[in-house]
Write a protein that holds these residues in place. Sequence first.
Motif, PDB file in Angstrom:
ATOM      1  N   GLU A   1       0.835  -1.192   0.000  1.00 34.20           N
ATOM      2  CA  GLU A   1       0.000   0.000   0.000  1.00 34.20           C
ATOM      3  C   GLU A   1       0.874   1.247   0.000  1.00 34.20           C
ATOM      4  OE1 GLU A   1      -2.651   0.308   3.302  1.00 34.20           O
ATOM      5  OE2 GLU A   1      -3.800   1.939   2.393  1.00 34.20           O
ATOM      6  N   ALA A   2       0.533   2.170  -0.877  1.00 28.09           N
ATOM      7  CA  ALA A   2       1.301   3.407  -0.983  1.00 28.09           C
ATOM      8  C   ALA A   2       0.551   4.559  -0.324  1.00 28.09           C
ATOM      9  CB  ALA A   2       1.566   3.744  -2.445  1.00 28.09           C
ATOM     10  N   SER A   3       1.315   5.499   0.230  1.00 31.56           N
ATOM     11  CA  SER A   3       0.752   6.724   0.783  1.00 31.56           C
ATOM     12  C   SER A   3       1.745   7.858   0.535  1.00 31.56           C
ATOM     13  CB  SER A   3       0.476   6.569   2.277  1.00 31.56           C
ATOM     14  OG  SER A   3       1.672   6.283   2.983  1.00 31.56           O
ATOM     15  N   GLY A   4       1.249   9.064   0.614  1.00 28.80           N
ATOM     16  CA  GLY A   4       2.111  10.227   0.455  1.00 28.80           C
ATOM     17  C   GLY A   4       2.269  10.678  -0.982  1.00 28.80           C
ATOM     18  N   SER A   5       1.933   9.822  -1.929  1.00 31.54           N
ATOM     19  CA  SER A   5       2.015  10.169  -3.343  1.00 31.54           C
ATOM     20  C   SER A   5       1.226   9.130  -4.116  1.00 31.54           C
ATOM     21  CB  SER A   5       3.470  10.183  -3.813  1.00 31.54           C
ATOM     22  OG  SER A   5       3.552  10.557  -5.168  1.00 31.54           O
ATOM     23  N   THR A   6       0.982   9.402  -5.378  1.00 25.24           N
ATOM     24  CA  THR A   6       0.229   8.447  -6.187  1.00 25.24           C
ATOM     25  C   THR A   6       1.168   7.404  -6.771  1.00 25.24           C
ATOM     26  OG1 THR A   6       0.434   9.947  -8.059  1.00 25.24           O
ATOM     27  CG2 THR A   6      -1.607  10.052  -6.769  1.00 25.24           C
ATOM     28  N   LEU A   7       0.786   6.151  -6.585  1.00 26.24           N
ATOM     29  CA  LEU A   7       1.629   5.037  -6.999  1.00 26.24           C
ATOM     30  C   LEU A   7       1.696   4.891  -8.510  1.00 26.24           C
ATOM     31  CD1 LEU A   7       3.363   2.875  -5.652  1.00 26.24           C
ATOM     32  CD2 LEU A   7       1.378   1.360  -5.699  1.00 26.24           C
ATOM     33  N   ASP A   8       0.710   5.467  -9.232  1.00 32.32           N
ATOM     34  CA  ASP A   8       0.688   5.259 -10.687  1.00 32.32           C
ATOM     35  C   ASP A   8       1.807   5.992 -11.419  1.00 32.32           C
ATOM     36  OD1 ASP A   8      -2.154   7.468 -11.420  1.00 32.32           O
ATOM     37  OD2 ASP A   8      -0.234   7.814 -10.439  1.00 32.32           O
ATOM     38  N   LEU A   9       2.623   6.741 -10.683  1.00 31.25           N
ATOM     39  CA  LEU A   9       3.794   7.373 -11.289  1.00 31.25           C
ATOM     40  C   LEU A   9       4.983   6.427 -11.365  1.00 31.25           C
ATOM     41  CD1 LEU A   9       3.716  10.806  -9.391  1.00 31.25           C
ATOM     42  CD2 LEU A   9       2.884  10.320 -11.699  1.00 31.25           C
ATOM     43  N   TYR A  10       4.878   5.265 -10.693  1.00 28.33           N
ATOM     44  CA  TYR A  10       6.040   4.408 -10.495  1.00 28.33           C
ATOM     45  C   TYR A  10       5.826   2.975 -10.964  1.00 28.33           C
ATOM     46  CZ  TYR A  10       7.144   8.164  -7.213  1.00 28.33           C
ATOM     47  OH  TYR A  10       7.388   9.385  -6.632  1.00 28.33           O
ATOM     48  N   ALA A  11       6.920   2.390 -11.434  1.00 26.38           N
ATOM     49  CA  ALA A  11       6.969   0.931 -11.539  1.00 26.38           C
ATOM     50  C   ALA A  11       7.195   0.387 -10.129  1.00 26.38           C
ATOM     51  CB  ALA A  11       8.108   0.498 -12.449  1.00 26.38           C
ATOM     52  N   VAL A  12       6.714  -0.810  -9.876  1.00 29.34           N
ATOM     53  CA  VAL A  12       6.844  -1.413  -8.552  1.00 29.34           C
ATOM     54  C   VAL A  12       7.466  -2.798  -8.673  1.00 29.34           C
ATOM     55  CG1 VAL A  12       5.592  -2.269  -6.524  1.00 29.34           C
ATOM     56  CG2 VAL A  12       4.916  -0.111  -7.602  1.00 29.34           C
ATOM     57  N   GLY A  13       8.385  -3.064  -7.799  1.00 28.45           N
ATOM     58  CA  GLY A  13       9.034  -4.370  -7.777  1.00 28.45           C
ATOM     59  C   GLY A  13       8.812  -5.061  -6.449  1.00 28.45           C
ATOM     60  N   TRP A  14       8.858  -6.375  -6.475  1.00 30.07           N
ATOM     61  CA  TRP A  14       8.848  -7.190  -5.263  1.00 30.07           C
ATOM     62  C   TRP A  14      10.204  -7.877  -5.136  1.00 30.07           C
ATOM     63  CZ3 TRP A  14       5.326  -7.314  -1.440  1.00 30.07           C
ATOM     64  CH2 TRP A  14       4.035  -6.827  -1.707  1.00 30.07           C
ATOM     65  N   PHE A  15      10.732  -7.850  -3.948  1.00 29.08           N
ATOM     66  CA  PHE A  15      12.023  -8.472  -3.651  1.00 29.08           C
ATOM     67  C   PHE A  15      11.865  -9.392  -2.446  1.00 29.08           C
ATOM     68  CE2 PHE A  15      15.031  -6.068  -6.261  1.00 29.08           C
ATOM     69  CZ  PHE A  15      14.205  -5.044  -6.695  1.00 29.08           C
ATOM     70  N   ARG A  16      12.798 -10.315  -2.301  1.00 36.93           N
ATOM     71  CA  ARG A  16      12.806 -11.144  -1.105  1.00 36.93           C
ATOM     72  C   ARG A  16      14.249 -11.395  -0.664  1.00 36.93           C
ATOM     73  NH1 ARG A  16      10.651 -16.926  -3.606  1.00 36.93           N
ATOM     74  NH2 ARG A  16      12.533 -17.466  -4.807  1.00 36.93           N
ATOM     75  N   GLN A  17      14.383 -11.603   0.634  1.00 32.46           N
ATOM     76  CA  GLN A  17      15.697 -11.905   1.187  1.00 32.46           C
ATOM     77  C   GLN A  17      15.554 -12.947   2.280  1.00 32.46           C
ATOM     78  OE1 GLN A  17      18.033  -8.544   2.536  1.00 32.46           O
ATOM     79  NE2 GLN A  17      19.919  -9.707   2.218  1.00 32.46           N
ATOM     80  N   ALA A  18      16.205 -14.066   2.061  1.00 33.99           N
ATOM     81  CA  ALA A  18      16.213 -15.143   3.040  1.00 33.99           C
ATOM     82  C   ALA A  18      17.465 -15.007   3.918  1.00 33.99           C
ATOM     83  CB  ALA A  18      16.215 -16.489   2.334  1.00 33.99           C
TER      84      ALA A  18
END
Length: 122
Positions: free
Chosen positions: A23-40
Motif C-alpha cells: 500500500e502506498a501513501s504520500g504520493s500516487t503510486l501510478d507514477l512508479y513501476a513497482v518491484g517485489w524483492f525477497r531476502q532469506a
Amino acid sequence: QLQLAESGGGLVQPGGSLKLSCEASGSTLDLYAVGWFRQAPGKEREAVSSISSSGDRTLYADSVKGRFTVSRDNVKNMVYLQMDSLRPEDTAIYSCAAGAEGSWFFHEYDYWGQGTQVTVSS
C-alpha cells in the motif's frame, strides 16, 4: 514523499497460497513501476517480480515464474503479489519498492517498504 507498507505475510504449508499487498501513501503510486524483492537469512536480496506503472508489463524471476502473479490497482494505490504453490525455499522477507519505469535491480528503486515475513513450512 512516497511511503510503502507491505502486509499479508504469514506461515503457510508447502503447496499453499498467500497474497501480499503493498500500500502506498504520500504520493500516487501510478507514477512508479513497482518491484517485489525477497531476502532469506544468509542470502542476497533477490528480485522476484516487477510491474509497470500502468500494469501492462510484468516480469518474473525464473524461480517464481508460473507460480506468482503481480498486479496493481492504481485507484486504490495498491500492488499485489499472489503467491501459489509455495515451497519452503520461498521463505523470506518480502519487500515492495517503487522506482522509474523499467527498474528491476534493487539499486534502481527509490522507495522501499519495511517488508513482511513469509514462512513456508509443514
